[in-house]
Design a protein around this motif. Structure first.
Motif, short mmCIF file in Angstrom:
data_model
loop_
_atom_site.label_atom_id
_atom_site.label_comp_id
_atom_site.label_asym_id
_atom_site.label_seq_id
_atom_site.Cartn_x
_atom_site.Cartn_y
_atom_site.Cartn_z
N MET A 84 -4.00 -28.29 -7.68
CA MET A 84 -4.71 -27.97 -6.44
C MET A 84 -4.20 -26.64 -5.91
SD MET A 84 -3.34 -29.99 -3.07
CE MET A 84 -2.44 -31.33 -3.77
N SER A 85 -5.07 -25.93 -5.22
CA SER A 85 -4.66 -24.65 -4.65
C SER A 85 -3.88 -24.92 -3.37
CB SER A 85 -5.87 -23.76 -4.41
OG SER A 85 -6.26 -23.79 -3.08
N ARG A 86 -2.82 -24.16 -3.21
CA ARG A 86 -2.02 -24.25 -2.00
C ARG A 86 -1.87 -22.83 -1.45
NH1 ARG A 86 0.09 -27.45 -5.90
NH2 ARG A 86 0.39 -29.64 -5.44
N PRO A 87 -2.75 -22.45 -0.50
CA PRO A 87 -2.71 -21.09 0.02
C PRO A 87 -1.40 -20.78 0.74
CG PRO A 87 -4.47 -22.37 1.06
CD PRO A 87 -3.78 -23.26 0.09
N LEU A 88 -1.11 -19.50 0.92
CA LEU A 88 0.14 -19.07 1.53
C LEU A 88 0.32 -19.68 2.92
CD1 LEU A 88 2.68 -17.36 1.53
CD2 LEU A 88 1.31 -15.45 2.36
N TRP A 89 -0.73 -19.75 3.72
CA TRP A 89 -0.59 -20.30 5.06
C TRP A 89 -0.13 -21.77 5.00
CZ3 TRP A 89 -3.16 -24.60 6.60
CH2 TRP A 89 -4.32 -24.95 5.91
N MET A 90 -0.58 -22.50 3.98
CA MET A 90 -0.18 -23.89 3.84
C MET A 90 1.29 -23.99 3.43
SD MET A 90 -1.72 -26.93 1.45
CE MET A 90 -3.37 -26.74 2.07
N VAL A 91 1.71 -23.11 2.53
CA VAL A 91 3.11 -23.08 2.11
C VAL A 91 3.99 -22.77 3.31
CG1 VAL A 91 4.78 -21.93 0.62
CG2 VAL A 91 2.51 -22.46 -0.25
N MET A 92 3.58 -21.82 4.13
CA MET A 92 4.36 -21.48 5.32
C MET A 92 4.35 -22.61 6.34
SD MET A 92 3.33 -17.47 5.66
CE MET A 92 4.18 -17.23 7.20
N ALA A 93 3.21 -23.28 6.49
CA ALA A 93 3.11 -24.39 7.45
C ALA A 93 4.04 -25.54 7.07
CB ALA A 93 1.67 -24.88 7.54
N GLY A 94 4.30 -25.72 5.79
CA GLY A 94 5.22 -26.77 5.36
C GLY A 94 6.66 -26.30 5.28
N SER A 95 6.88 -25.03 4.99
CA SER A 95 8.23 -24.52 4.75
C SER A 95 8.99 -24.18 6.03
CB SER A 95 8.17 -23.27 3.88
OG SER A 95 7.59 -23.57 2.64
N ILE A 96 8.35 -23.53 6.98
CA ILE A 96 9.06 -23.07 8.17
C ILE A 96 9.59 -24.22 9.01
CG2 ILE A 96 8.78 -21.80 10.35
CD1 ILE A 96 6.93 -19.87 8.75
N PRO A 97 8.78 -25.23 9.37
CA PRO A 97 9.32 -26.32 10.20
C PRO A 97 10.39 -27.16 9.50
CG PRO A 97 6.92 -26.41 10.16
CD PRO A 97 7.34 -25.40 9.16
N THR A 98 10.42 -27.15 8.19
CA THR A 98 11.40 -27.97 7.46
C THR A 98 12.57 -27.13 6.93
OG1 THR A 98 10.22 -27.71 5.37
CG2 THR A 98 9.62 -29.62 6.74
N ALA A 99 12.71 -25.90 7.43
CA ALA A 99 13.78 -24.99 7.00
C ALA A 99 13.80 -24.86 5.47
CB ALA A 99 15.13 -25.43 7.54
N LEU A 100 12.63 -24.67 4.90
CA LEU A 100 12.41 -24.50 3.46
C LEU A 100 12.65 -25.78 2.65
CD1 LEU A 100 13.84 -20.94 2.80
CD2 LEU A 100 11.46 -21.60 3.07
N GLY A 101 12.85 -26.90 3.29
CA GLY A 101 13.02 -28.17 2.57
C GLY A 101 11.76 -28.53 1.79
N TRP A 102 10.59 -28.37 2.43
CA TRP A 102 9.33 -28.70 1.76
C TRP A 102 9.07 -27.75 0.61
CZ3 TRP A 102 4.81 -25.91 1.06
CH2 TRP A 102 3.76 -26.63 0.49
#
Length: 160
Positions: free
Chosen positions: A114-132
């Motif tokens: 599945m495609s995971r656009p950059l905004w989606m990667v950032m939406a998951g990464s920033i709040p989880t301190a890159l955990g996601w």
């Protein structure tokens, strides 16, 4: 009783949702209903579904040491992961993730990916301190591993 199975059907080349485009028609998995024999256990159903989802991989060729190493490493990593976690991140058919952001962020790897656009990667990464981001990286690497194995019959990376 019917069970879900995935059969190949042709779609235009490059329809891999962000994966590398191929120069010819490539197999795509379409969901169809099939009959399941009575008495088949849950584990056998899961293995049958997994086998129908991923194309049959040819054996590695003699002298393809990178391919042999990468397949072996991928298999080893699958064996050392706890079964309950491994079941949650098992490959799923394309489109099995919901349309909501949280569903897509927590979706296991899919085939084709599945495609995971950059905004989606950032939406998951920033709040989880890159955990996601680690989970994202695992999912993408596993999707690329399966895509490369299906399209080229060999791999050059170890997957997720």
């Amino acid at each position: 009783a019917g069970a879900n199975a995935f059969q190949p059907c042709p779609l235009p080349a490059g329809y891999a949702r962000g994966m590398r485009a191929q120069g010819a028609m490539r197999p795509f998995r379409c969901q169809v209903e099939t009959d399941t024999p009575k008495g088949v256990g849950a584990e056998a159903k899961k293995q049958a579904k997994q086998g129908a989802l991923l194309p049959e991989a040819p054996p590695p060729k003699d002298g393809e040491y990178i391919d042999i190493f990468c397949r072996g490493t991928n298999a080893l990593m699958k064996k050392v992961v706890v079964k309950q976690f491994r079941d949650k991140v098992e490959m799923r058919p394309a489109g099995s993730a919901g349309n909501e952001l949280l569903d897509r962020l927590l979706a296991p790897p899919e085939y084709p990916g599945m495609s995971r656009p950059l905004w989606m990667v950032m939406a998951g990464s920033i709040p989880t301190a890159l955990g996601w981001y680690g989970y994202y990286k695992f999912s993408v690497e596993e999707e690329l591993f399966q895509d490369e194995l299906a399209s080229e019959g060999r791999v050059t990376g170890c997957g997720g």
